[in-house]
Design a protein around this motif. Structure first.
Motif, PDB file in Angstrom:
ATOM      1  N   ASP A   1       1.667  -3.115   0.484  1.00 54.95           N
ATOM      2  CA  ASP A   1       2.082  -2.546   1.757  1.00 54.95           C
ATOM      3  C   ASP A   1       3.016  -3.472   2.515  1.00 54.95           C
ATOM      4  O   ASP A   1       3.520  -3.090   3.580  1.00 54.95           O
ATOM      5  CB  ASP A   1       0.835  -2.262   2.616  1.00 54.95           C
TER       6      ASP A   1
ATOM      7  N   ALA B   1      -0.696  -0.086  -5.921  1.00 57.13           N
ATOM      8  CA  ALA B   1      -0.127  -1.183  -6.700  1.00 57.13           C
ATOM      9  C   ALA B   1       0.060  -0.828  -8.162  1.00 57.13           C
ATOM     10  O   ALA B   1       0.393  -1.682  -8.978  1.00 57.13           O
ATOM     11  CB  ALA B   1      -1.026  -2.405  -6.598  1.00 57.13           C
TER      12      ALA B   1
ATOM     13  N   SER C   1      -0.383  -7.674  -5.032  1.00 63.05           N
ATOM     14  CA  SER C   1      -1.539  -8.031  -4.222  1.00 63.05           C
ATOM     15  C   SER C   1      -1.456  -7.387  -2.835  1.00 63.05           C
ATOM     16  O   SER C   1      -2.474  -7.021  -2.262  1.00 63.05           O
ATOM     17  CB  SER C   1      -1.604  -9.557  -4.103  1.00 63.05           C
ATOM     18  N   ARG C   2      -0.242  -7.261  -2.257  1.00 58.17           N
ATOM     19  CA  ARG C   2      -0.061  -6.598  -0.954  1.00 58.17           C
ATOM     20  C   ARG C   2       1.105  -5.611  -1.063  1.00 58.17           C
ATOM     21  O   ARG C   2       2.196  -5.885  -0.561  1.00 58.17           O
ATOM     22  CB  ARG C   2       0.253  -7.624   0.140  1.00 58.17           C
TER      23      ARG C   2
ATOM     24  N   ILE D   1       3.493 -10.159  -9.171  1.00 55.51           N
ATOM     25  CA  ILE D   1       2.059 -10.339  -8.962  1.00 55.51           C
ATOM     26  C   ILE D   1       1.734 -10.392  -7.472  1.00 55.51           C
ATOM     27  O   ILE D   1       0.795  -9.730  -7.000  1.00 55.51           O
ATOM     28  CB  ILE D   1       1.575 -11.637  -9.644  1.00 55.51           C
ATOM     29  N   THR D   2       2.519 -11.175  -6.707  1.00 47.76           N
ATOM     30  CA  THR D   2       2.208 -11.260  -5.273  1.00 47.76           C
ATOM     31  C   THR D   2       2.511  -9.940  -4.573  1.00 47.76           C
ATOM     32  O   THR D   2       1.820  -9.582  -3.613  1.00 47.76           O
ATOM     33  CB  THR D   2       2.989 -12.394  -4.593  1.00 47.76           C
TER      34      THR D   2
ATOM     35  N   THR E   1       6.045 -13.726 -11.225  1.00 46.89           N
ATOM     36  CA  THR E   1       5.225 -14.185 -10.098  1.00 46.89           C
ATOM     37  C   THR E   1       5.400 -13.275  -8.888  1.00 46.89           C
ATOM     38  O   THR E   1       4.409 -12.901  -8.232  1.00 46.89           O
ATOM     39  CB  THR E   1       5.625 -15.609  -9.712  1.00 46.89           C
TER      40      THR E   1
ATOM     41  N   ARG F   1       7.116  -8.597   0.592  1.00 45.09           N
ATOM     42  CA  ARG F   1       6.773  -8.921  -0.784  1.00 45.09           C
ATOM     43  C   ARG F   1       7.622  -8.099  -1.747  1.00 45.09           C
ATOM     44  O   ARG F   1       8.097  -8.601  -2.774  1.00 45.09           O
ATOM     45  CB  ARG F   1       5.301  -8.632  -1.059  1.00 45.09           C
TER      46      ARG F   1
END
Lengths: 484, 334
Positions: free
Chosen positions: A123, A379, A120-121, A116-117, A113, A127
């Protein structure tokens, strides 16, 4: 003269009645004692005297030996199953059930998980840091499970040492009791209390190592283990075992670093399939130390290896050279196949990623071997890590090698394997427990029945009164004679 | 079995054993009734954890995808808004170029060029938009603005078309400079060469949000807007007729570019729709997985209550039997 004969018979009768009441009193006072053999008074008509009368043959101890033997074996079986269920429950707790957020499978899902997050970001440094922290928590989970397993192994080893000491002591005590019983039997004394004690001691021995007993001359007893080793026959055998202060994955019986069992200096096989200990507490502890926890450790190591190898390849992380450590490492070194033993305790996140050890979290996005941060929005590597975890891969070692599993599926399968082991152990425990309960109940049924003892007491009172009346009558008769 | 006597302890052992078992049952059933879930999950799963592991993992991962989908949705929406603004500004400029560029009155040329310059800076600013701190059109370099300022663009383009004597030559060299990898792409474009990798919407789906400022359709609009802005530049020395020629050509080309942009916008629209569908699917999956997980470990309250009643009754009966049997001894009658 027959009056004196009558007197002596009456006196013998009185004596028999008093000894009878003594026996009843002993029985009633021991109504709650487990392992107590009901005493019975043996009487016979006196053949040695010309006047008749009663002779006390002795006080015998009534015990159903076959029931006692069966119960011993059932108790040993129950103790064995209990210990096996305990270890499987412990292993299951260490690996964690799926609904537990601290379980290994939950930690793997957490890593997926957070990747995955992070993808998504990419940068956002928080995260990336969260993903590194999930990976660290996964490695910590492995370490904790491995430590728990080795602690269980150390416990098993020290419990075996304890049992061996108990066993040696008990055998010596039985030998001493044998001598005492022979002495008292030869002197025609009451040896029933000693017999009770000896039976209890052999019961204790049998829980540790199930035994068979053979009667020898003069009330002595010989003890053999179920597989035929002599534990006591005239002389008590000396059981030998070397305790290890701490047990690690690298110590095992096969390579000679953990002690086996010796009887009088001769090695005894202790394996659960081919060994000389089919049941009992000691057999369970050997099975725990040498088989069950070893399997658990090797499965954990195989799982750790699978996770490390998913990331340790340039096809996932192009910044790695061949043979360089990836996201997960063997104590910060690249993993080599020869070092699989004990891997679960050493698995750790690459220090290049860990800010606590001088690493940088942006390497999760730019590559373990990256020298400087690249484009912040990239990513690709994070997605590659995600796919590496989720894609089916054939594990190289362990029970489930050959099948294609994703990381979470393999973790779940390994945990399920030990869950099933516990199921099996619990089934055999419930069978053994039911058997032991049934036999205990039947053996207790052979014990003191207070109603029956009281009925006997009523009869004894009557007999005592009758004999006393007899003496009174004889006395009156003699008085009549003397008044002449 | 002895026919004449039964030991006292046998009966009490049996009663004690049953008492313990019933109390354990009662404790377990009370817990199940109170929590609605099986008390011993391991017994319920019968050692087969694979299904529950998968459900738990799906719940975790779907929550992660939810975040990912929300962020991708915002990114796509902002991209669409930026492109809409880009298209509108370009269309407005095209109209005014076509309308007023056709007139041959020279004094207005400066005004038109000024208008073109303003429009160009708005266009460049739109392409430099950020969404939640990320540059939309910069590829993987989301931390810096993808385009240099409009002034830099104009001065570099001026150098590139400096030798042109006719509008056609100017247009030709401008096109060459914009298409040249060492021209616009190297000097004005400051983003990354790599486009953003596809956004993961679920375990099996991903959406591509890979429009950068080097997209040819976007460059077209920039090209004609900047050419209109340079028409009145003294270094080129165009006369009024040539200037109006430039304005007219730029204007009509801008209209064509605007139509091309519609295709680009429809592609982004498709991605937006894909993200919406994936969000709905994700929510549904989350709910149904949650239900499945609960169903696996749940206990019917009616059944639990009934069994609890049963056990309570049994325990009460056991207590009364124990009390009665303790009275049944010969001792009490002697």
């Amino acid at each position: 003269m027959s009056i004196s004969g009558a007197l002596s018979s009456a006196l013998q009768g009185l004596r028999a009645a008093s000894v009878g009441s003594e026996v009843v009193a002993t029985n009633l006072s021991n109504a709650l004692t487990p392992g107590y053999g009901v005493r019975a008074l043996n009487l016979s008509s006196d053949a040695t005297s010309t006047n008749g009368g009663v002779r006390i043959d002795g006080i015998s101890r009534q015990v159903n030996l076959s029931l006692v033997n069966d119960k011993r074996l059932a108790d040993a079986g129950q103790a064995h199953s209990n210990a096996i269920v305990d270890i499987y429950t412990k292993i299951e707790n260490l690996l964690g059930t799926p609904d537990n957020p601290a379980s290994l499978s939950a930690r793997v899902a957490d890593l997926e998980t957070s990747l995955i997050t992070a993808a998504s970001r990419p940068d956002a440094p928080e995260r990336l840091a969260a993903a590194v922290s999930s990976a660290k928590s996964l490695a910590a989970g492995f370490g904790a499970a491995s430590d728990g397993i080795q602690a269980a192994r150390t416990d098993a080893d020290s419990t075996i040492a304890l049992h061996v000491t108990q066993l040696n002591k008990a055998l010596k005590q039985v030998k001493a009791l044998n001598t005492q019983i022979t002495k008292s039997q030869v002197q025609n004394n009451n040896s029933t209390a000693l017999l009770d004690q000896r039976q209890r001691l052999i019961d204790e021995i049998s829980v540790i190592v199930p035994v068979r007993t053979m009667a020898r001359d003069n009330g002595q007893v010989a003890i053999y283990s179920l597989a035929g080793a002599t534990l006591l026959d005239g002389r008590a055998a000396e059981i030998g075992f070397e305790r290890s202060a701490i047990v690690t994955p690298y110590l095992s019986k096969e390579n000679g670093t953990l002690s086996g069992l010796t009887i009088n200096g001769i090695e005894v096989r202790t394996g659960s399939v081919t060994g000389a200990l089919p049941s009992g507490l000691m057999a369970a502890q050997f099975a725990i130390r040498d088989e069950i926890t070893v399997e658990a450790q090797s499965e954990l190591d195989a799982l750790a290896r699978d996770l490390i190898e998913r990331f340790q390849t340039p096809s996932v992380d192009p910044s790695l050279g061949i043979g360089e450590g990836g996201l997960l490492t063997d104590d910060d070194q690249p993993f080599i196949a020869a070092n699989e033993l004990g891997l679960a305790a050493r698995i750790s996140v690459n220090s290049a990623l860990d800010p606590d050890r001088g690493g940088e979290v942006w390497r999760l996005r730019d590559g373990i071997g990256a020298v400087s941060p690249g484009d912040v929005g990239d990513a690709r590597l994070l997605n590659a890590f995600s796919s590496a975890l989720a894609s089916g891969r054939s594990a190289v070692s362990g029970l489930f090698s050959g099948g294609s599993y994703s990381a979470i599926a393999l973790t779940g399968t390994v945990a399920a394997h030990f869950g099933t082991g516990r199921q099996d152990a619990e089934r055999s425990l419930s069978f053994n427990a039911a058997q032991a309960n049934e036999l205990t109940e039947r053996l207790l049924g052979e014990g003191v029945d207070s109603d029956q003892e009281l009925q006997k007491l009523l009869t004894i009172e009557q007999v005592f009164a009758a004999n006393a009346r007899m003496i009174q009558a004889v006395d009156e008769m003699m008085q009549t004679l003397l008044r002449i | 079995m002895n026919a004449t006597s039964i030991g006292d302890l046998a009966q009490s052992f049996l009663l004690r054993h049953r008492n313990t078992a019933l109390k354990q049952d009662m404790a377990r059933l009370t817990q199940e009734l109170a929590t609605g879930q099986v008390a011993d999950t391991r017994q319920a799963l019968a050692g087969n954890y694979s299904y529950l592991t998968e459900l738990e993992r799906n719940l975790d991962v779907l929550a992660g995808y939810k975040t990912s989908l929300t962020e991708a949705g915002i990114f796509a929406a902002n991209t669409q808004t930026a492109l809409a603004r880009f298209q509108d500004v370009g269309a407005d400029l095209a109209n005014s170029l076509v309308v007023s560029g056709g007139s041959t009155v020279g004094a207005q040329a400066n005004d038109i060029a000024a208008e073109a310059r303003t429009a160009l800076s708005v266009l460049v600013g739109t392409l430099n938009t950020r969404s939640a701190g990320r540059a939309l059109f910069g590829g993987t370099a989301t931390d810096r603005s993808p385009l240099a300022s409009a002034n830099v663009l104009l001065s570099d383009l001026k150098n590139a078309v400096s030798g042109a004597t006719t509008p056609d030559e100017m247009f030709a060299s401008a096109t060459a400079w914009f298409d040249d990898p060492a021209g616009f792409d190297a000097v004005i474009y400051q983003g990354a060469a790599k486009t953003l990798s596809p956004v993961r919407l679920s375990d099996s789906e991903s959406a591509a949000l890979d429009t950068t400022a080097t997209e040819p359709r976007l460059k077209e609009m920039l090209k004609f807007a900047s050419l209109a802005a340079l028409a009145d530049d003294p270094s080129l020395g165009f006369d009024a007729l040539q200037q109006s020629d430039v304005f007219l050509t730029a204007g009509t080309s801008l209209l064509g570019a605007r139509d091309n942009l519609t295709a680009l916008r429809s592609r982004i629209g498709f991605v937006e729709a894909q993200i919406d569908r994936a969000t709905v699917r994700n929510t549904t999956e989350l709910t149904s997985t949650g239900f499945e997980r609960d169903a696996l470990l749940s206990v019917d309250p009616y059944e639990a209550a009934t069994r609890l009643e049963e056990v309570q009754f049994q325990l009460q009966s056991l207590y009364s039997v124990t009390a009665r049997m303790s009275q049944l001894s010969l001792v009490n009658f002697l």
